[in-house]
Design a protein around this motif. Structure first.
Motif, PDB file in Angstrom:
ATOM      1  N   ASP A 289       0.854  -1.193   0.000  1.00 61.45           N
ATOM      2  CA  ASP A 289       0.000   0.000   0.000  1.00 61.45           C
ATOM      3  C   ASP A 289       0.889   1.242   0.000  1.00 61.45           C
ATOM      4  OD1 ASP A 289      -2.314   1.447  -0.020  1.00 61.45           O
ATOM      5  OD2 ASP A 289      -2.616   1.357   2.149  1.00 61.45           O
ATOM      6  N   PRO A 290       1.680   1.398  -1.068  1.00 61.21           N
ATOM      7  CA  PRO A 290       2.711   2.426  -1.042  1.00 61.21           C
ATOM      8  C   PRO A 290       2.181   3.850  -1.197  1.00 61.21           C
ATOM      9  CG  PRO A 290       2.714   1.347  -3.169  1.00 61.21           C
ATOM     10  CD  PRO A 290       1.707   0.614  -2.328  1.00 61.21           C
ATOM     11  N   THR A 291       2.888   4.778  -0.604  1.00 58.41           N
ATOM     12  CA  THR A 291       2.636   6.207  -0.794  1.00 58.41           C
ATOM     13  C   THR A 291       3.594   6.692  -1.886  1.00 58.41           C
ATOM     14  OG1 THR A 291       4.389   6.846   0.732  1.00 58.41           O
ATOM     15  CG2 THR A 291       2.203   6.407   1.688  1.00 58.41           C
ATOM     16  N   PRO A 292       3.401   7.909  -2.389  1.00 56.71           N
ATOM     17  CA  PRO A 292       4.378   8.440  -3.364  1.00 56.71           C
ATOM     18  C   PRO A 292       5.800   8.412  -2.807  1.00 56.71           C
ATOM     19  CG  PRO A 292       2.418   9.802  -3.389  1.00 56.71           C
ATOM     20  CD  PRO A 292       2.234   8.813  -2.253  1.00 56.71           C
ATOM     21  N   ALA A 293       5.945   8.705  -1.507  1.00 56.52           N
ATOM     22  CA  ALA A 293       7.288   8.686  -0.918  1.00 56.52           C
ATOM     23  C   ALA A 293       7.868   7.269  -0.955  1.00 56.52           C
ATOM     24  CB  ALA A 293       7.237   9.197   0.523  1.00 56.52           C
TER      25      ALA A 293
ATOM     26  N   LEU B  49       7.151   4.972  -3.159  1.00 56.07           N
ATOM     27  CA  LEU B  49       7.515   4.683  -4.555  1.00 56.07           C
ATOM     28  C   LEU B  49       8.877   5.266  -4.877  1.00 56.07           C
ATOM     29  CD1 LEU B  49       4.330   5.415  -6.730  1.00 56.07           C
ATOM     30  CD2 LEU B  49       5.335   3.179  -6.202  1.00 56.07           C
ATOM     31  N   ARG B  50       9.060   6.486  -4.423  1.00 62.59           N
ATOM     32  CA  ARG B  50      10.311   7.173  -4.721  1.00 62.59           C
ATOM     33  C   ARG B  50      11.485   6.437  -4.075  1.00 62.59           C
ATOM     34  NH1 ARG B  50      10.026  12.818  -2.474  1.00 62.59           N
ATOM     35  NH2 ARG B  50       9.064  13.675  -4.332  1.00 62.59           N
TER      36      ARG B  50
ATOM     37  N   THR C  16      -3.883  -1.103 -13.280  1.00 62.38           N
ATOM     38  CA  THR C  16      -5.030  -1.425 -12.436  1.00 62.38           C
ATOM     39  C   THR C  16      -5.217  -0.318 -11.403  1.00 62.38           C
ATOM     40  OG1 THR C  16      -3.572  -2.590 -10.915  1.00 62.38           O
ATOM     41  CG2 THR C  16      -4.668  -3.926 -12.594  1.00 62.38           C
ATOM     42  N   PRO C  17      -6.417  -0.225 -10.801  1.00 61.81           N
ATOM     43  CA  PRO C  17      -6.642   0.817  -9.791  1.00 61.81           C
ATOM     44  C   PRO C  17      -5.729   0.657  -8.582  1.00 61.81           C
ATOM     45  CG  PRO C  17      -8.722  -0.152 -10.505  1.00 61.81           C
ATOM     46  CD  PRO C  17      -7.640  -0.987 -11.099  1.00 61.81           C
ATOM     47  N   ASP C  18      -5.244  -0.561  -8.307  1.00 61.40           N
ATOM     48  CA  ASP C  18      -4.349  -0.672  -7.149  1.00 61.40           C
ATOM     49  C   ASP C  18      -2.881  -0.412  -7.482  1.00 61.40           C
ATOM     50  OD1 ASP C  18      -4.242  -3.001  -8.540  1.00 61.40           O
ATOM     51  OD2 ASP C  18      -4.715  -4.336  -6.862  1.00 61.40           O
ATOM     52  N   GLY C  19      -2.622   0.071  -8.683  1.00 59.77           N
ATOM     53  CA  GLY C  19      -1.314   0.679  -8.907  1.00 59.77           C
ATOM     54  C   GLY C  19      -0.220  -0.185  -9.530  1.00 59.77           C
TER      55      GLY C  19
ATOM     56  N   GLU D   7       0.826  -0.183 -12.546  1.00 60.98           N
ATOM     57  CA  GLU D   7       1.667   0.621 -13.448  1.00 60.98           C
ATOM     58  C   GLU D   7       2.721   1.429 -12.674  1.00 60.98           C
ATOM     59  OE1 GLU D   7       2.846   1.004 -16.146  1.00 60.98           O
ATOM     60  OE2 GLU D   7       2.733   2.981 -17.059  1.00 60.98           O
ATOM     61  N   PRO D   8       2.339   2.272 -11.699  1.00 57.39           N
ATOM     62  CA  PRO D   8       3.401   2.998 -10.983  1.00 57.39           C
ATOM     63  C   PRO D   8       4.354   2.079 -10.214  1.00 57.39           C
ATOM     64  CG  PRO D   8       1.225   3.500 -10.053  1.00 57.39           C
ATOM     65  CD  PRO D   8       1.002   2.766 -11.333  1.00 57.39           C
ATOM     66  N   VAL D   9       3.839   1.004  -9.635  1.00 57.08           N
ATOM     67  CA  VAL D   9       4.716   0.118  -8.861  1.00 57.08           C
ATOM     68  C   VAL D   9       5.769  -0.530  -9.765  1.00 57.08           C
ATOM     69  CG1 VAL D   9       4.771  -2.091  -7.597  1.00 57.08           C
ATOM     70  CG2 VAL D   9       3.143  -0.298  -6.939  1.00 57.08           C
ATOM     71  N   SER D  10       5.387  -0.839 -10.987  1.00 57.31           N
ATOM     72  CA  SER D  10       6.341  -1.481 -11.898  1.00 57.31           C
ATOM     73  C   SER D  10       7.328  -0.481 -12.484  1.00 57.31           C
ATOM     74  CB  SER D  10       5.592  -2.189 -13.037  1.00 57.31           C
ATOM     75  OG  SER D  10       4.984  -1.222 -13.871  1.00 57.31           O
TER      76      SER D  10
ATOM     77  N   GLU E 161      -7.056   3.777 -15.465  1.00 52.38           N
ATOM     78  CA  GLU E 161      -7.456   3.409 -14.102  1.00 52.38           C
ATOM     79  C   GLU E 161      -6.338   3.551 -13.086  1.00 52.38           C
ATOM     80  OE1 GLU E 161     -10.729  -0.163 -14.493  1.00 52.38           O
ATOM     81  OE2 GLU E 161      -8.634  -0.654 -14.832  1.00 52.38           O
TER      82      GLU E 161
ATOM     83  N   PRO F  58      -3.832   4.755 -10.423  1.00 45.82           N
ATOM     84  CA  PRO F  58      -3.955   5.906  -9.523  1.00 45.82           C
ATOM     85  C   PRO F  58      -2.933   6.981  -9.894  1.00 45.82           C
ATOM     86  CG  PRO F  58      -2.862   4.059  -8.424  1.00 45.82           C
ATOM     87  CD  PRO F  58      -3.336   3.543  -9.742  1.00 45.82           C
TER      88      PRO F  58
ATOM     89  N   VAL G 208      -0.137   9.817  -9.047  1.00 43.40           N
ATOM     90  CA  VAL G 208       0.871   9.813  -7.990  1.00 43.40           C
ATOM     91  C   VAL G 208       1.149  11.258  -7.619  1.00 43.40           C
ATOM     92  CG1 VAL G 208       3.106   8.887  -7.316  1.00 43.40           C
ATOM     93  CG2 VAL G 208       1.824   7.777  -9.143  1.00 43.40           C
TER      94      VAL G 208
ATOM     95  N   PRO H  49       3.025  13.368  -0.232  1.00 42.64           N
ATOM     96  CA  PRO H  49       3.848  12.163  -0.352  1.00 42.64           C
ATOM     97  C   PRO H  49       3.460  11.026   0.584  1.00 42.64           C
ATOM     98  CG  PRO H  49       5.071  13.899   0.759  1.00 42.64           C
ATOM     99  CD  PRO H  49       3.772  14.502   0.344  1.00 42.64           C
TER     100      PRO H  49
ATOM    101  N   THR I  89       0.211   9.995   1.618  1.00 41.59           N
ATOM    102  CA  THR I  89      -1.064   9.299   1.467  1.00 41.59           C
ATOM    103  C   THR I  89      -0.877   8.177   0.454  1.00 41.59           C
ATOM    104  OG1 THR I  89      -2.186  11.393   1.797  1.00 41.59           O
ATOM    105  CG2 THR I  89      -3.507   9.596   0.891  1.00 41.59           C
ATOM    106  N   PRO I  90      -1.244   6.944   0.832  1.00 43.20           N
ATOM    107  CA  PRO I  90      -1.100   5.848  -0.126  1.00 43.20           C
ATOM    108  C   PRO I  90      -1.754   6.199  -1.467  1.00 43.20           C
ATOM    109  CG  PRO I  90      -1.717   4.988   2.018  1.00 43.20           C
ATOM    110  CD  PRO I  90      -1.753   6.489   2.137  1.00 43.20           C
ATOM    111  N   ILE I  91      -1.107   5.794  -2.544  1.00 41.57           N
ATOM    112  CA  ILE I  91      -1.600   6.216  -3.863  1.00 41.57           C
ATOM    113  C   ILE I  91      -3.021   5.731  -4.130  1.00 41.57           C
ATOM    114  CG2 ILE I  91       0.627   6.577  -4.998  1.00 41.57           C
ATOM    115  CD1 ILE I  91       0.418   3.779  -6.170  1.00 41.57           C
ATOM    116  N   THR I  92      -3.369   4.582  -3.567  1.00 39.98           N
ATOM    117  CA  THR I  92      -4.714   4.061  -3.843  1.00 39.98           C
ATOM    118  C   THR I  92      -5.798   4.861  -3.143  1.00 39.98           C
ATOM    119  OG1 THR I  92      -4.313   2.490  -2.063  1.00 39.98           O
ATOM    120  CG2 THR I  92      -4.066   1.679  -4.330  1.00 39.98           C
TER     121      THR I  92
END
Ligand code: SF4
Lengths: 167, 733
Positions: A59-63, A65-66, A90-93, A95-98, B276, B278, B280, B285, B287-290
Motif C-alpha cells: 500500500d505504497p505512498t508516493p514517498a 515509490l520514490r 489497475t486501480p491498485d497501482g 503501473e506505478p509500482v512497476s 485506471e 492511480p 501519484v 507524499p 497518502t497511499p496512492i490508492t
C-alpha cells in the motif's frame, strides 16, 4: 502453450539480459527474498493461493515509490518471441509500482506465456473490449542511447526479473 | 558558381564537418540493425503488406473512423477535439492548461507538437514546458531543432552533450560518461515530472474501437508523463487512427525493427485514457496512492493541419500511411552524411520529410532541400508500409518547378524540347534533356569533347548550368552503338531466343563498349539481337521533377518497343535505372496493360544471361577465368529490384572470385554528383565505396559496376578503371 514456448521465452530473456526463476506458489516468498533488495513495494498478485510476503509494502505512498528499490507486480501474459511481459494498469497501482523502482519483478504463470505478437494481440483485443483499459508491453529494462551509448534505466527500471510460476 | 549554389554548398560542407560524423555513426548503425532485425521475422514482406493494407483502409475510411473514435472516447470519459490547424490546436491546449491552473507541463514523444510549436504558445501563457525524452530535452536545453524523427539529437556527440550540461547546470563533478549524463538527466527530469500538472504525449496509433492509444518508447518517461499528473493531453495527427486493437500488431512488430533496428522498443504503452492507474501526487507524499482522489481528465487533440487535403491529393495521400519509423532516413546515403538539418523543412526531415512538409507546411518549406533525394530508391524497400518515397519527392519537385517563374524562361523555352512550364531552372532543363545533348555530343565528337573540356567552357558550364568543374565529363563517342550495330552483320543461326537490346542514352553515346559487349554476349549464347532506334526512358527528366516530359518519353518508348514484344522479343536493358523506370514509374504513365507487357518482357542484361545459362546455353561461349578477382558494385535501383545476385551468380559460374560492396549508394545517382552544390557531398558519400574497394582484400581486384553513374563515380574515386560486368564475360572478337 508447449515446452517449446517456454524455452523460446527463456532464450529471449537471455538475449535481453533479463534474469528469470521458475518456482512454485509455495516457494515464491523464498525466491522473491533472493532477488529483491529492501525496500520493496508491490501489488497483490491475482493468483489463487498466492500472496506476497509481509516485507513487501503493498500500500505504497508516493514517498514509498520514490524510495523503493524493487517493484513487484503480476504480468497478464508474456510473449515468448520477444521476451516481453504485459503489465496491466489497475486501480491498485500495478503501473506505478512497476515503473519507479530500480528493479521490476514480474510474476506470471507458466500457462500465460503466449508464443508471439499475433496471439498477444488476440488476448489484448479481448481484454480492452471487456473492460481493462491499459497495458504496457515491457521488454527488458528502460533504455536510451541518446547520450552517446546504450544506458539502462533512463526513466524506468534499470533491471527486470521474471518469476515463472510452474503450476 | 552562382550565389545560391555557393550558399547551399557551403551549408552542406559545414554540416558534413560539424554533424556528419555523429549522424553517420548512428544512422548507419540503425540501418545495419534493421537488416538484422527484419531477418528474425518469418514473413517480413507479408507483414509489410498487412501494415500497408491497414493504413490504406484506415485512410480511406478516415471520416467514419474519426466519428467512431469520438464516440468511444466520450464513452470512456475523455474528450476529443479535432483542430483545423496549428493555431486552433494551440488555443485548445492552452485553454486546457489554463483551466487546470497548470504551472508545468511535461511532454513526451510528440513530433506533432513540434509541428504546431505548442511550447511557444504555452510559454507565452506562463506555463513551463519540459521535454522529458532525453534527446528532446538536450535540444531544449541547447535551443536547437531535431535532426531526425526518431532520435532527434543524434547530430550531437556525447562530448558536446557533456559540455552543454556542464556549462548549463554546473554540476559539482563535471559529467562525462553516457551513464553519468543519463543518470543526471533522469534525476533532473524525475523531479520535474513529479511536480507537473499536465502530461502531454503524442500517440503513434489510436484504435477507433476502444480508444486505445499506442506509444512506442524506450525510456519510460512517456509512462511517467501519462500516469503521474491527473491531466493527460495527447496530441496527434488525424492520420494515426486505425480501426481495431488487433490492427496494432504488424506495426508493433515492424516499427522498432525498421527504425533503430531494435527487435522491439522497451515499452509499448497501450493506454485507454482516462486510465485506471492511480495518480501519484508527490505534493502529498504520505497518502497511499490508492487512497488518492483519482479524477483523471483526458483530452485527445487530433490535428488536421493539411492532412485531410493530403487525403484528397492522389499523389501525396500515401504520405499519410507513414508511421514515422525513420527507416527511409537511415537508409539514405545522403542523410547518413549530412543529417536532417540539411534536408531542411520546418519539422520533418529526411526521406518522407518532403511529403510531410509539402502537405503540412506548404511547397516553400518542402522545396528547400528536396533536391537531396537522388531517387536511388533504397528507401522503398526499407519502408514498412511500402511507400514510394522517391515518387513523392519527384511529385513535389515537379510542383516546385511549376510554382517558380524564372527570368530566363523566354530563352530556354524555345531551345529545349520538353513538356515543361517556364519555371524549370536552366540546370534542371539541361540534365532533363540530356538525350538531346548526347546526340549533339556524339555527332560532333571528338570535337565536342575537346570543346567541353576547355577551361572556358567548363567555366561557362559551371556558371550557367551549375556543373561542377571538378567533375570529369562523359566522353561522347563518334560512332554510337546503333551505328556500330547497323554496320555489322549479325547472323545467329537457329536462335534460341530473340531480343531487343535497349540502347539507353549512355550506352548508345558514351559507354558504347558495354553495349557492344552485351550484343556479343547475347549472340554467343544463341540470341538473335536487334538494336532499334528508341527514345530514352525519361529517367533524366524524371529525376529533375519534369514529370510531363518523362511521361512523354514513356509513351514513345512503349510505342517503339511494342511491336518487338508482339514479335516475341525480350527486352534486354543494360542501365538499371532505365529498367527501374520500366518496372516501376511507367506504371504511373502507361495503361495498366501496356505497363505489364513492357515490365514482364524486360530483363536486366546479367539477369538475362543468367537465365540463358540456366536454360542450357553453353558457358564456354563466354570469357571465363580460373581465379580472376573482381570487386563488384551493384546499383541502388538494381538492388532495390533484387537483381544484384544474378551478376554475382554469373561471374561466379564463370570462375570469377567476386567481392560485392554493401554500401547503400555510390553517391552519384545520375546528375546529382555533377551539380556544383552537391559535388562535395557526392564525393563524401562515395568515400565509403572507395574505402571498401581499397582494403587489403580488394585493392587489386578488377572493378566492375552495373550503373553508368556508379562507373563514373568509381572512376573518380579509384585509380583503377572500372567496367560493366558484361564487358568481362563477353567473348573477345
Ligand atoms: S516513409 Fe516509411 S520508412 Fe519513412 S518514416 Fe514513414 S514509415 Fe518509416
Amino acid at each position: 502453450m508447449s515446452t517449446g514456448t517456454v524455452a523460446t521465452f527463456e532464450d529471449s530473456l537471455e538475449r535481453l539480459e533479463v534474469g528469470w526463476t521458475h518456482t512454485s506458489s509455495g516457494e515464491l516468498s523464498t525466491v522473491l527474498r533472493e532477488v529483491c533488495d529492501d525496500p520493496a513495494v508491490g501489488v497483490e498478485l491475482p493468483y489463487d493461493g498466492v500472496e506476497l510476503p509481509p516485507w513487501v509494502n503493498t500500500d505504497p505512498t508516493p514517498a514509498d515509490l520514490r524510495a523503493a528499490n524493487v517493484g513487484i507486480t503480476a504480468a497478464g501474459i508474456a510473449i515468448a518471441d520477444y521476451g516481453s511481459v504485459v503489465v496491466q494498469g489497475t486501480p491498485d497501482g500495478v503501473e506505478p509500482v512497476s515503473l519507479f523502482g530500480d528493479l521490476h519483478v514480474a510474476v506470471l504463470r507458466k500457462s500465460d506465456i503466449v508464443s508471439g505478437m499475433p496471439e498477444a494481440f488476440e488476448w489484448l483485443g479481448e481484454e480492452f473490449r471487456t473492460g481493462h483499459d491499459s497495458a504496457i508491453i515491457a521488454t527488458g529494462p528502460s533504455a536510451t542511447a541518446d547520450m552517446g551509448a546504450l544506458v539502462k534505466g533512463a526513466h524506468g527500471p534499470k533491471d527486470v526479473h521474471v518469476v515463472i510460476l510452474d503450476e | 558558381m552562382s550565389k545560391a549554389r555557393e550558399a547551399k554548398a557551403a551549408k552542406i560542407r559545414q554540416l558534413m564537418e560539424t554533424e556528419g560524423d555523429a549522424v553517420n555513426t548512428s544512422t548507419s548503425g540503425f540501418n545495419e540493425g534493421r537488416y538484422q532485425a527484419v531477418q528474425t521475422l518469418d514473413d517480413y514482406e507479408g507483414l509489410k503488406a498487412e501494415a500497408r493494407a491497414i493504413k490504406e483502409d484506415a485512410i480511406e475510411r478516415l471520416p467514419d473512423l474519426l466519428d467512431q473514435l469520438r464516440e468511444t472516447i466520450e464513452e470512456n470519459g475523455g474528450t476529443m477535439y479535432i483542430a483545423d490547424d496549428a493555431a486552433d490546436a494551440n488555443r485548445y491546449i492552452r485553454e486546457v492548461c489554463e483551466d487546470k491552473d497548470a504551472e508545468r507541463v511535461v511532454k513526451s514523444k510528440s513530433m506533432t507538437s513540434e509541428e504546431i510549436e505548442v511550447n511557444d504558445e504555452l510559454e507565452a501563457a506562463d506555463v513551463d514546458v519540459v521535454e522529458t525524452d532525453l534527446g528532446e530535452w538536450v535540444l531544449q536545453v541547447a535551443d536547437e531543432a531535431p535532426s531526425h524523427i526518431v532520435a532527434p539529437a543524434i547530430h550531437k556527440s556525447r562530448e558536446a552533450i557533456a559540455d552543454l550540461f556542464n556549462e548549463t547546470f554546473e554540476p559539482d563533478e563535471p559529467l562525462q560518461t553516457a551513464e553519468e549524463l543519463t543518470m543526471f538527466a533522469r534525476q533532473q527530469l524525475g523531479e520535474l515530472i513529479e511536480g507537473a500538472d499536465v502530461g502531454m504525449t503524442g500517440a503513434n496509433f489510436i484504435t477507433a474501437d476502444t480508444g486505445t492509444m499506442a506509444l512506442v518508447t524506450s525510456e519510460g518517461n512517456a509512462r511517467k508523463t501519462a500516469v503521474v499528473p491527473d491531466t493527460h493531453v495527447a496530441v496527434a495527427g488525424v492520420e494515426k487512427v486505425v480501426p481495431a486493437v488487433e490492427d496494432l500488431q504488424p506495426f508493433i512488430e515492424l516499427i522498432g525493427k525498421s527504425g533503430t533496428g531494435q527487435n522491439i522498443t522497451s515499452y509499448i504503452s497501450l493506454l485507454t485514457p482516462p486510465v485506471e492507474s492511480p495518480t501519484v501526487d508527490f505534493d502529498d507524499p504520505d497518502t497511499p496512492i490508492t487512497e488518492n482522489e483519482t479524477d483523471r481528465d483526458f483530452h485527445l487533440v487530433l490535428i488536421d493541419n493539411g492532412r485531410l487535403d493530403m487525403r484528397d491529393d492522389e499523389q501525396l495521400r500515401e504520405t499519410l500511411y507513414c508511421i514515422r519509423c525513420s527507416a527511409c532516413s537511415n537508409v539514405c546515403a545522403n542523410f547518413q552524411h549530412v543529417g536532417g538539418h540539411a534536408f531542411g523543412g520546418e519539422t520533418y526531415s529526411g526521406g518522407i520529410g518532403t511529403g510531410w512538409e509539402a502537405g503540412v507546411e506548404g511547397l516553400d518549406s518542402a522545396a528547400e532541400f528536396n533536391d537531396l533525394c537522388t531517387g536511388c530508391s533504397r528507401c522503398t524497400t526499407a519502408c514498412p508500409v511500402n511507400i514510394d518515397i522517391p515518387w513523392i519527392n519527384t511529385v513535389v519537385r515537379d510542383r516546385v518547378n511549376r510554382g517558380e517563374v524564372s527570368e530566363v524562361d523566354w530563352l530556354v523555352d524555345g531551345l529545349t524540347p520538353d513538356e515543361e512550364p517556364g519555371g524549370v531552372s536552366l540546370q534542371k532543363r539541361f540534365f532533363g534533356n540530356f538525350e538531346t545533348a548526347a546526340k549533339v555530343g556524339s555527332t560532333f565528337a571528338p570535337v565536342s569533347n575537346w570543346v567541353t573540356q576547355t577551361s572556358v567552357s567548363r567555366n561557362l558550364m559551371e556558371r550557367f548550368l551549375g556543373i561542377d568543374a571538378r567533375r570529369e565529363l562523359p566522353s561522347f563517342q563518334r560512332e554510337t552503338l546503333k551505328d556500330w550495330f547497323d554496320a555489322r552483320d549479325s547472323h545467329v543461326q537457329n536462335p534460341t531466343r530473340t531480343a531487343v537490346l535497349y540502347p539507353d542514352v549512355y550506352t548508345n553515346h558514351v559507354q558504347v563498349e558495354r553495349g557492344k559487349a552485351a550484343v556479343r554476349t547475347l549472340e554467343a549464347l544463341g540470341v538473335d539481337v536487334v538494336v532499334p532506334d528508341v527514345r530514352s526512358s525519361g529517367r533524366a527528366p524524371l529525376s529533375q521533377g519534369m514529370i510531363a516530359t518523362a511521361e512523354d518519353h514513356a509513351h514513345d518508348v512503349y510505342a517503339g518497343l511494342a511491336e518487338y514484344i508482339d514479335e516475341g522479343r525480350d527486352i534486354v536493358v543494360i542501365e538499371p535505372s532505365d529498367l527501374a523506370m520500366f518496372d516501376n514509374e511507367y506504371e504511373k504513365f502507361l495503361s495498366e496493360k501496356s505497363f505489364q507487357r513492357l515490365s514482364d518482357s524486360s530483363f536486366e542484361v546479367m539477369e538475362y544471361v543468367f537465365g540463358l545459362l540456366e536454360n542450357g546455353a553453353p558457358t564456354d561461349a563466354l570469357e571465363s577465368t580460373d581465379s580472376e578477382e573482381v570487386a563488384y558494385h551493384s546499383h541502388c535501383q538494381q538492388r532495390t529490384l533484387g537483381l544484384e545476385g544474378y551478376t554475382e551468380a554469373v561471374l561466379a559460374d564463370l570462375g570469377y572470385d567476386v567481392a560485392t560492396s554493401d554500401v547503400e549508394c555510390c553517391g552519384m545517382a545520375g546528375s546529382f554528383g555533377y551539380k556544383s552544390e552537391y559535388y562535395e557531398l557526392s564525393m563524401d558519400v562515395g568515400s565509403e565505396l572507395q574505402g571498401q574497394f581499397q582494403t587489403d582484400e580488394t585493392r587489386n581486384r578488377t572493378v566492375v559496376a552495373s550503373g553508368t553513374s556508379c562507373l563514373e563515380q568509381l572512376d573518380s574515386l579509384l585509380r583503377r578503371p572500372s567496367r560493366h560486368p558484361v564487358e568481362l564475360i563477353a567473348p573477345r572478337r
